[in-house]
Design a protein around this motif. Structure first.
Motif, PDB file in Angstrom:
ATOM      1  N   ARG A  30      -5.591  -6.587   1.623  1.00  0.00           N
ATOM      2  CA  ARG A  30      -4.173  -6.367   0.752  1.00  0.00           C
ATOM      3  C   ARG A  30      -4.631  -6.173  -0.862  1.00  0.00           C
ATOM      4  NH1 ARG A  30       0.517  -4.428   0.414  1.00  0.00           N
ATOM      5  NH2 ARG A  30       2.292  -5.613  -0.394  1.00  0.00           N
ATOM      6  N   LEU A  31      -5.357  -7.279  -1.278  1.00  0.00           N
ATOM      7  CA  LEU A  31      -5.782  -7.392  -2.682  1.00  0.00           C
ATOM      8  C   LEU A  31      -6.307  -6.031  -3.242  1.00  0.00           C
ATOM      9  CD1 LEU A  31      -6.300 -11.177  -3.200  1.00  0.00           C
ATOM     10  CD2 LEU A  31      -4.355  -9.898  -4.033  1.00  0.00           C
ATOM     11  N   ALA A  43      -6.302  -3.111  -1.973  1.00  0.00           N
ATOM     12  CA  ALA A  43      -5.394  -1.999  -1.897  1.00  0.00           C
ATOM     13  C   ALA A  43      -4.447  -1.898  -3.100  1.00  0.00           C
ATOM     14  CB  ALA A  43      -4.391  -2.045  -0.454  1.00  0.00           C
ATOM     15  N   LEU A  44      -4.072  -3.196  -3.439  1.00  0.00           N
ATOM     16  CA  LEU A  44      -3.333  -3.268  -4.802  1.00  0.00           C
ATOM     17  C   LEU A  44      -4.255  -2.831  -5.664  1.00  0.00           C
ATOM     18  CD1 LEU A  44      -1.466  -6.795  -4.185  1.00  0.00           C
ATOM     19  CD2 LEU A  44      -0.447  -4.549  -4.117  1.00  0.00           C
ATOM     20  N   ASP A  45      -5.360  -3.108  -5.958  1.00  0.00           N
ATOM     21  CA  ASP A  45      -6.129  -3.015  -7.034  1.00  0.00           C
ATOM     22  C   ASP A  45      -6.638  -1.314  -7.101  1.00  0.00           C
ATOM     23  OD1 ASP A  45      -6.258  -5.665  -7.855  1.00  0.00           O
ATOM     24  OD2 ASP A  45      -8.429  -5.990  -7.043  1.00  0.00           O
ATOM     25  N   SER A  46      -6.607  -0.946  -5.785  1.00  0.00           N
ATOM     26  CA  SER A  46      -6.754   0.512  -5.988  1.00  0.00           C
ATOM     27  C   SER A  46      -5.392   1.660  -6.242  1.00  0.00           C
ATOM     28  CB  SER A  46      -7.688   1.014  -4.568  1.00  0.00           C
ATOM     29  OG  SER A  46      -6.856   0.845  -3.554  1.00  0.00           O
ATOM     30  N   GLY A  47      -4.396   0.933  -6.104  1.00  0.00           N
ATOM     31  CA  GLY A  47      -3.176   1.515  -6.380  1.00  0.00           C
ATOM     32  C   GLY A  47      -2.536   2.025  -5.016  1.00  0.00           C
ATOM     33  N   GLU A  48      -3.177   1.572  -3.934  1.00  0.00           N
ATOM     34  CA  GLU A  48      -2.594   1.970  -2.639  1.00  0.00           C
ATOM     35  C   GLU A  48      -1.407   1.159  -2.277  1.00  0.00           C
ATOM     36  OE1 GLU A  48      -5.733   2.092  -0.034  1.00  0.00           O
ATOM     37  OE2 GLU A  48      -6.910   3.410  -1.022  1.00  0.00           O
ATOM     38  N   GLY A  49      -1.255  -0.193  -2.623  1.00  0.00           N
ATOM     39  CA  GLY A  49      -0.431  -1.116  -1.900  1.00  0.00           C
ATOM     40  C   GLY A  49       0.822  -1.353  -3.043  1.00  0.00           C
TER      41      GLY A  49
END
Length: 155
Positions: A146-147, A149-155
């Protein structure tokens, strides 16, 4: 189903207990290491990897910036715990791997930690210990995914 809000105070309490109990420092002392936590984390990351790592890969695993890791690697090199080797895919880059001394010290460190946690839950039924391992692996996988995904802008 348990509410996540019920789990968070327990995670914070566990983190505080481990920090107050100086578990990391005690394990380093037991392993004969006089390092600070960031250096130990770098050494552990390199040792637990399935291959030598670039500085950027170590930084990514630790979720810190490269220059921070570079300083720690230089200190670990000075102490003879890691070494740089040529990257076979890029002659301009180097990879970091533990020396024999670094690997042995890290094994002593992790053995101390594993022993401490094993003793702490030794009285638990076998199934509870198995469930803990399974659920912790799942939690770490899901949280880190999840982290990422957040870092890659997906979350």
């Amino acid at each position: 189903m348990a509410d996540v809000r019920e789990v968070l105070p327990h995670l914070a309490r566990l983190s505080n207990a481990v920090n107050r109990g100086r578990l990391t420092e005690r394990a380093m002392e037991s392993a004969g290491l006089s390092l600070d936590r960031p250096a130990m984390t770098v050494l552990l990351s390199v040792h637990l990897a399935d291959r030598p790592l670039r500085i950027g890969e170590i930084a990514e695993r630790m979720q810190v910036v490269g220059p921070h890791v570079t300083r720690q690697v230089q200190e670990l090199e000075r102490r003879g715990l890691v070494r740089r080797i040529a990257d076979p895919h890029d002659r301009r880059a180097s990879l970091i791997e533990p020396t024999e001394e670094g690997a042995e010290a890290t094994d002593r460190y992790t053995s101390t930690l594993v022993g401490w946690f094993t003793e702490a839950i030794a009285h638990w039924p076998e199934q509870d210990r198995a469930d803990l391992g399974r659920l912790l692996r799942r939690l770490v996988t899901d949280v880190t995914g999840r982290l990422a995904a957040l870092d890659s802008g997906e979350g």
